[in-house]
Scaffold this motif. Structure first.
Motif, PDB file in Angstrom:
ATOM      1  N   ASN A   1      -7.429  -1.867  -1.412  1.00  0.00           N
ATOM      2  CA  ASN A   1      -6.688  -1.993  -0.172  1.00  0.00           C
ATOM      3  C   ASN A   1      -7.566  -2.653   0.883  1.00  0.00           C
ATOM      4  OD1 ASN A   1      -4.413  -0.701  -1.187  1.00  0.00           O
ATOM      5  ND2 ASN A   1      -4.995   1.300  -0.413  1.00  0.00           N
ATOM      6  N   LEU A   2      -6.962  -3.494   1.700  1.00  0.00           N
ATOM      7  CA  LEU A   2      -7.655  -4.099   2.834  1.00  0.00           C
ATOM      8  C   LEU A   2      -7.128  -3.470   4.121  1.00  0.00           C
ATOM      9  CD1 LEU A   2      -7.635  -7.860   1.714  1.00  0.00           C
ATOM     10  CD2 LEU A   2      -9.460  -6.170   1.437  1.00  0.00           C
ATOM     11  N   VAL A   3      -7.922  -3.517   5.164  1.00  0.00           N
ATOM     12  CA  VAL A   3      -7.567  -2.833   6.412  1.00  0.00           C
ATOM     13  C   VAL A   3      -6.312  -3.402   7.064  1.00  0.00           C
ATOM     14  CG1 VAL A   3      -9.911  -2.021   6.887  1.00  0.00           C
ATOM     15  CG2 VAL A   3      -9.170  -4.231   7.762  1.00  0.00           C
ATOM     16  N   ASP A   4      -5.943  -4.626   6.745  1.00  0.00           N
ATOM     17  CA  ASP A   4      -4.749  -5.228   7.354  1.00  0.00           C
ATOM     18  C   ASP A   4      -3.456  -4.846   6.628  1.00  0.00           C
ATOM     19  OD1 ASP A   4      -4.849  -6.737   5.023  1.00  0.00           O
ATOM     20  OD2 ASP A   4      -4.973  -8.672   6.036  1.00  0.00           O
TER      21      ASP A   4
ATOM     22  N   GLN B   1       0.856  -1.183   0.000  1.00  0.00           N
ATOM     23  CA  GLN B   1       0.000   0.000   0.000  1.00  0.00           C
ATOM     24  C   GLN B   1       0.894   1.235   0.000  1.00  0.00           C
ATOM     25  OE1 GLN B   1      -3.167   0.050   2.916  1.00  0.00           O
ATOM     26  NE2 GLN B   1      -3.888  -1.970   2.324  1.00  0.00           N
TER      27      GLN B   1
END
Length: 89
Positions: free
Chosen positions: A36-39, A13
């Motif tokens: 994008n993923l939160v992790d 990211q």
């Protein structure tokens, strides 16, 4: 038509990973999305020719120059309701 979901981990990211993935996918005539993923990982869902999906997977293992990929997960998914373009979300 085939479909696959990838989750790419590492420094992915803030390094133009999604935009670069879109460019690669479009060149391979794949549709789908990258988000994008939160992790801190990036999810890539693609639809199209199996050989093209395999080529994208090879590219995802390294990503753009600024990325540092340390994990790549692939899951085959159903190809129903394939989108007509590739989106960055």
């Amino acid at each position: 038509m085939k479909a696959a979901r990838f989750v790419v981990g590492g420094k992915v990211q803030g390094v133009f990973f999604r935009a670069s993935t879109r460019e690669q996918a479009m060149a391979l005539k794949l549709t789908g999305h990258a988000r994008n993923l939160v992790d801190g990982s990036v999810e890539v869902v693609v639809y199209g020719d199996e050989a093209a999906i395999d080529r994208l997977e090879t590219w995802l293992r390294d990503g753009p120059d600024a990325a540092e990929v340390d994990q790549l997960y692939r899951e085959e998914i159903g190809a129903h309701d394939a989108p007509s373009e590739f989106l960055v979300r």
